[in-house]
Design an enzyme around this catalytic site. Structure first.
Site, PDB file in Angstrom:
ATOM      1  N   ARG A  24      -0.862  -0.483  -8.963  1.00 42.52           N
ATOM      2  CA  ARG A  24      -2.250  -0.121  -8.656  1.00 42.52           C
ATOM      3  C   ARG A  24      -2.346   1.398  -8.567  1.00 42.52           C
ATOM      4  O   ARG A  24      -1.571   2.035  -7.867  1.00 42.52           O
ATOM      5  CB  ARG A  24      -2.684  -0.730  -7.329  1.00 42.52           C
ATOM      6  CG  ARG A  24      -4.089  -0.310  -6.885  1.00 42.52           C
ATOM      7  CD  ARG A  24      -4.229  -0.382  -5.370  1.00 42.52           C
ATOM      8  NE  ARG A  24      -4.057  -1.716  -4.853  1.00 42.52           N
ATOM      9  CZ  ARG A  24      -3.630  -1.980  -3.614  1.00 42.52           C
ATOM     10  NH1 ARG A  24      -3.309  -0.988  -2.787  1.00 42.52           N
ATOM     11  NH2 ARG A  24      -3.499  -3.218  -3.210  1.00 42.52           N
ATOM     12  N   ASP A  34       0.841  -1.192   0.000  1.00 45.12           N
ATOM     13  CA  ASP A  34       0.000   0.000   0.000  1.00 45.12           C
ATOM     14  C   ASP A  34       0.881   1.248   0.000  1.00 45.12           C
ATOM     15  O   ASP A  34       2.053   1.202   0.359  1.00 45.12           O
ATOM     16  CB  ASP A  34      -0.891   0.025   1.240  1.00 45.12           C
ATOM     17  CG  ASP A  34      -1.937  -1.081   1.226  1.00 45.12           C
ATOM     18  OD1 ASP A  34      -2.197  -1.643   0.153  1.00 45.12           O
ATOM     19  OD2 ASP A  34      -2.476  -1.389   2.306  1.00 45.12           O
TER      20      ASP A  34
END
Length: 279
Positions: free
Chosen positions: A158, A107
Site C-alpha cells: 500500500r 501500517d
C-alpha cells in the site's frame, strides 16, 4: 459510548460492532480493513494482549462470509519495546491469519520505525505468501528504494502520501513535491507488479491515475480510504467495479483517533456535523 459526531470515523468500541460495520459496508460493495485502536505501548503486556485480540478478530472474520481483513500498527504489537518482540508478535498474528485465510495489513508509522517494519514484513511474507501487506509513505525520500526492496515480495504493498511530520532532511515537506513523489511511486508499482497494489488516497487525481494505470498494465489493484472520508466516493467506485477497501478503526481508544482526524483536515469535522444533522 461513542458520540454520533465521532462514530462517523470509528466503527464502534467492540469487535461485534466492528463486524456489524463491515457487514453494512459489504452490502454497499465496499470491503473493510479493521484496526483495533492502540499504539506506542512501552510495556510488553498490552502489546501481547492486542496481538491476542487480533488473533481472535481473525477467527471472527474467518467464521463469517465478510469481505474483511485486519491492520496492525508496529508500536501496538511491541516495536516500542523491542524489534524482537514486534517480530515475534507480528509473525504470530500473520501465521494465524494464514491458517484461517484472512489477510493482515501492517501500517507504517514514523520514520524511525521503517527499517524494523520492512524487515519484519519481508521475513513474514516470504514464509506466508500473499497473507500480509505493508504500507509505505511517499513523503519519505527513501521510499523509492524501499519499494525496490519489496516489489518482488509475495505480499501486497500500500502506498500513501504520509501523515507524519518528518524533518526536511529525510522527507518532502511541500505538498506539490509529495504529490510528485506519490505519483511516481504509484507508477512504479503498476509498472513492476501484476497484483497486490493498493493505493491509499482520497485524492480524486490519484484515484483516477490508479484506475488508468490498472487498465493500461492489467494490474490487480485496490483503492483504500478511511472510514468517514469520502464515503460517497467509496460507494460510487465500488459500483463501478473498482475494488474498494475502507480502513475502519474500532475500540475503546477512539477519542485520540477522532481528534487526529479532525486535526488533519478541518473538513472532516464539517462532514461529521452534516452526517449527525442529516444534511
Amino acid at each position: 459510548m461513542i458520540p454520533p459526531i465521532a462514530s462517523r470515523f470509528v466503527a464502534g468500541e467492540t469487535p461485534a460492532a466492528a463486524l456489524d460495520h463491515a457487514r453494512e459496508r459489504n452490502d454497499e460493495g465496499v470491503k473493510v480493513i479493521l484496526n483495533l485502536l492502540g499504539e506506542h505501548y512501552d510495556d510488553p503486556e498490552p502489546a501481547r494482549e492486542d496481538a491476542a485480540a487480533y488473533r481472535q478478530l481473525i477467527d471472527d472474520i474467518a467464521d463469517t462470509e465478510l469481505d474483511a481483513c485486519v491492520s496492525v500498527k508496529p508500536s501496538q504489537i511491541g516495536l516500542d519495546v523491542s524489534a524482537d518482540l514486534f517480530a515475534e508478535l507480528f509473525r504470530g498474528v500473520v501465521e494465524h491469519a494464514h491458517e484461517r485465510d484472512v489477510f493482515v495489513w501492517c501500517d507504517m508509522e514514523d520514520a524511525d520505525t521503517t527499517d524494523a517494519t520492512l524487515d519484519a514484513f519481508v521475513d513474514v511474507a516470504t514464509d506466508n505468501p500473499w497473507t500480509v501487506g505493508q504500507c509505505l509513505q511517499s513523503n519519505l525520500k527513501r521510499t523509492r528504494e524501499d519499494l525496490k526492496q519489496v516489489v518482488d515480495v509475495p505480499g501486497k504493498v500500500r502506498i500513501v502520501k504520509g501523515a507524519y511530520d518528518e524533518p526536511s532532511e529525510i522527507a518532502y515537506t511541500e505538498k506539490a513535491r509529495v504529490n510528485e513523489a506519490y505519483r511516481g511511486d504509484i507508477e512504479y508499482l503498476f509498472e513492476h507488479r501484476d497484483r497486490g497494489v493498493a493505493v491509499g488516497s482520497h485524492d480524486p487525481e490519484m484515484v483516477s491515475l490508479a484506475r488508468r494505470l490498472g487498465e493500461e498494465h492489467g494490474t490487480d489493484y485496490e483503492i483504500q480510504m478511511l472510514m468517514g472520508v469520502r464515503d460517497d466516493a467509496q460507494r460510487d467506485l465500488a459500483a463501478e467495479d473498482v475494488e474498494v477497501w475502507q480502513y475502519a478503526p474500532y475500540g475503546g481508544k477512539w477519542l485520540s483517533y477522532f481528534y487526529r482526524r479532525i486535526r488533519e483536515r478541518k473538513a472532516n469535522l464539517l462532514f461529521a456535523v452534516r452526517a449527525v444533522l442529516g444534511r
